[in-house]
Scaffold this motif. Sequence first.
Motif, PDB file in Angstrom:
ATOM      1  N   ALA A  53       0.833  -1.202   0.000  1.00 37.03           N
ATOM      2  CA  ALA A  53       0.000   0.000   0.000  1.00 37.03           C
ATOM      3  C   ALA A  53       0.868   1.253   0.000  1.00 37.03           C
ATOM      4  O   ALA A  53       0.596   2.218  -0.731  1.00 37.03           O
ATOM      5  CB  ALA A  53      -0.935  -0.014   1.210  1.00 37.03           C
ATOM      6  N   THR A  60      -5.109   0.322   1.922  1.00 32.94           N
ATOM      7  CA  THR A  60      -5.075  -1.124   2.180  1.00 32.94           C
ATOM      8  C   THR A  60      -6.326  -1.807   1.631  1.00 32.94           C
ATOM      9  O   THR A  60      -6.272  -2.972   1.226  1.00 32.94           O
ATOM     10  CB  THR A  60      -4.942  -1.398   3.693  1.00 32.94           C
ATOM     11  OG1 THR A  60      -5.988  -0.716   4.393  1.00 32.94           O
ATOM     12  CG2 THR A  60      -3.596  -0.949   4.219  1.00 32.94           C
ATOM     13  N   ILE A  63      -5.694  -2.514  -1.980  1.00 34.11           N
ATOM     14  CA  ILE A  63      -4.757  -3.636  -2.115  1.00 34.11           C
ATOM     15  C   ILE A  63      -5.457  -4.951  -1.780  1.00 34.11           C
ATOM     16  O   ILE A  63      -5.319  -5.943  -2.503  1.00 34.11           O
ATOM     17  CB  ILE A  63      -3.529  -3.436  -1.205  1.00 34.11           C
ATOM     18  CG1 ILE A  63      -2.766  -2.157  -1.573  1.00 34.11           C
ATOM     19  CG2 ILE A  63      -2.606  -4.645  -1.277  1.00 34.11           C
ATOM     20  CD1 ILE A  63      -2.158  -2.175  -2.950  1.00 34.11           C
ATOM     21  N   LEU A 114      -2.079  -0.364  -9.352  1.00 34.87           N
ATOM     22  CA  LEU A 114      -3.181  -1.222  -8.927  1.00 34.87           C
ATOM     23  C   LEU A 114      -3.674  -2.092 -10.077  1.00 34.87           C
ATOM     24  O   LEU A 114      -4.003  -3.271  -9.876  1.00 34.87           O
ATOM     25  CB  LEU A 114      -4.336  -0.370  -8.395  1.00 34.87           C
ATOM     26  CG  LEU A 114      -4.199   0.163  -6.970  1.00 34.87           C
ATOM     27  CD1 LEU A 114      -5.342   1.107  -6.652  1.00 34.87           C
ATOM     28  CD2 LEU A 114      -4.161  -0.986  -5.957  1.00 34.87           C
ATOM     29  N   LEU A 117      -1.486  -4.969 -10.394  1.00 37.58           N
ATOM     30  CA  LEU A 117      -1.696  -5.870  -9.258  1.00 37.58           C
ATOM     31  C   LEU A 117      -2.942  -6.722  -9.469  1.00 37.58           C
ATOM     32  O   LEU A 117      -2.922  -7.941  -9.247  1.00 37.58           O
ATOM     33  CB  LEU A 117      -1.818  -5.057  -7.966  1.00 37.58           C
ATOM     34  CG  LEU A 117      -2.004  -5.869  -6.684  1.00 37.58           C
ATOM     35  CD1 LEU A 117      -0.743  -6.659  -6.357  1.00 37.58           C
ATOM     36  CD2 LEU A 117      -2.377  -4.948  -5.516  1.00 37.58           C
TER      37      LEU A 117
END
Length: 410
Positions: A53, A60, A63, A114, A117
């Motif tokens: 994060a 968070t 994430i 992000l 991710l």
Amino acid sequence: MSSTAETAAPNSGGGGQPRSRHGWRIVAALAVTQTIGYGVLYYAFSVFLTPMAADLHASTTQIAAALTLSILIAALCAPLAGRWLDAHGGRGLMSAGSILGTVAVLAWSRVDSLLQLYAVFAVIGIACAMVLYESAFAVIVSWFDGNARGRANALLALTVVAGFASSIFLPLTGLLVDRYGWRQALVILALIYGVAAIPLHAFVLRRRIHAEREPVTAEARAQIVKAATRRRPFWLLVIAFTANGGAVSVMAVLLITYLIHLGHSPVLAATLAGLLGVLSVTGRLVTTGLQARLPAALIAAAIFAVQGGAVLLLPLVGRTVPGAIGCVLGFGLGFGIASITLPHLLVGRYGTAAYASLSGRIAAFSVADKALAPLGAVALAQAVGYGWVMGAVAVACTSAAFALLSYHRL
């Protein structure tokens, strides 16, 4: 991969010893790969949450959404993986999945946004559907076909060993992050997983060939699945294991927070929550021992009912240390029994020919619920309080118990 490519270890003239020994080599290999797989692909994520994060300049919550996405993708892929396992066995799928998982974790170490991710965790979700419990159980069920006691002991051994994944990989990951940073820690974990899982899946897993039986055709397997999913017993299993899976997932996420809310110290709350892992082993041992004497559905129903009662009592007696301990003990006994009960029930009613296909269909519901239930529980707690969350968990456990009672009567 063809059935001839995944043959069993050759039998000897003196009986079935080589085949039996190889079956337990498969169990040992899967115990290793499941422990490392869950440790790297699932449990380690919580350790990376805060440093990721900070590095990605995200909250968070943003994430954590990556892990939820991974679990939902795994649920969507579960039926497809199940059909493949029934048709081709586990070696090809799990070998490819372990390669995919290794590459995905290496890619995870290089993400800078992000979007990257989330893309990586979508791939990790696909890998999880290929290599984790549902696939491992299908391999064991197929190998120990016709040997109910051997199958029960094999599933117990696998889940007991893999139950220590969090105990091993949470502290290990913490040490790696502290020493090398989160990106290098992921590279190390990816190498650990790849070096262990790829060769074990590729060279140890075999598909047992039953010389005395005709191979089950795809059409016959499809008929078994079609007939099962049109009848009530299958959907009672879906209800039971989806409801209980969601309840267990909620308690795993919120138990520490709720115990602190009740007035306990963070240290005591974490210690009591840590009992769940130990109790999951105890519950599995008790369940496997009782299955020789009592119907598995009744055993699981009774334990699910105890879980419901324990959670219902937690808001009432959980402010005292003895009360909190008693409630955690009551709930923890059922923390891991679903994983060894469902295979037993599926094989007992439907046989092994379409086990993975049916298991995959149930997993599509139960795994998705495990991902979404904690989010709903947090929203409910914020809206009306934790007491209502505990009530909802108790209702889920009780519903699971009644579903299995109804299943037993059919």
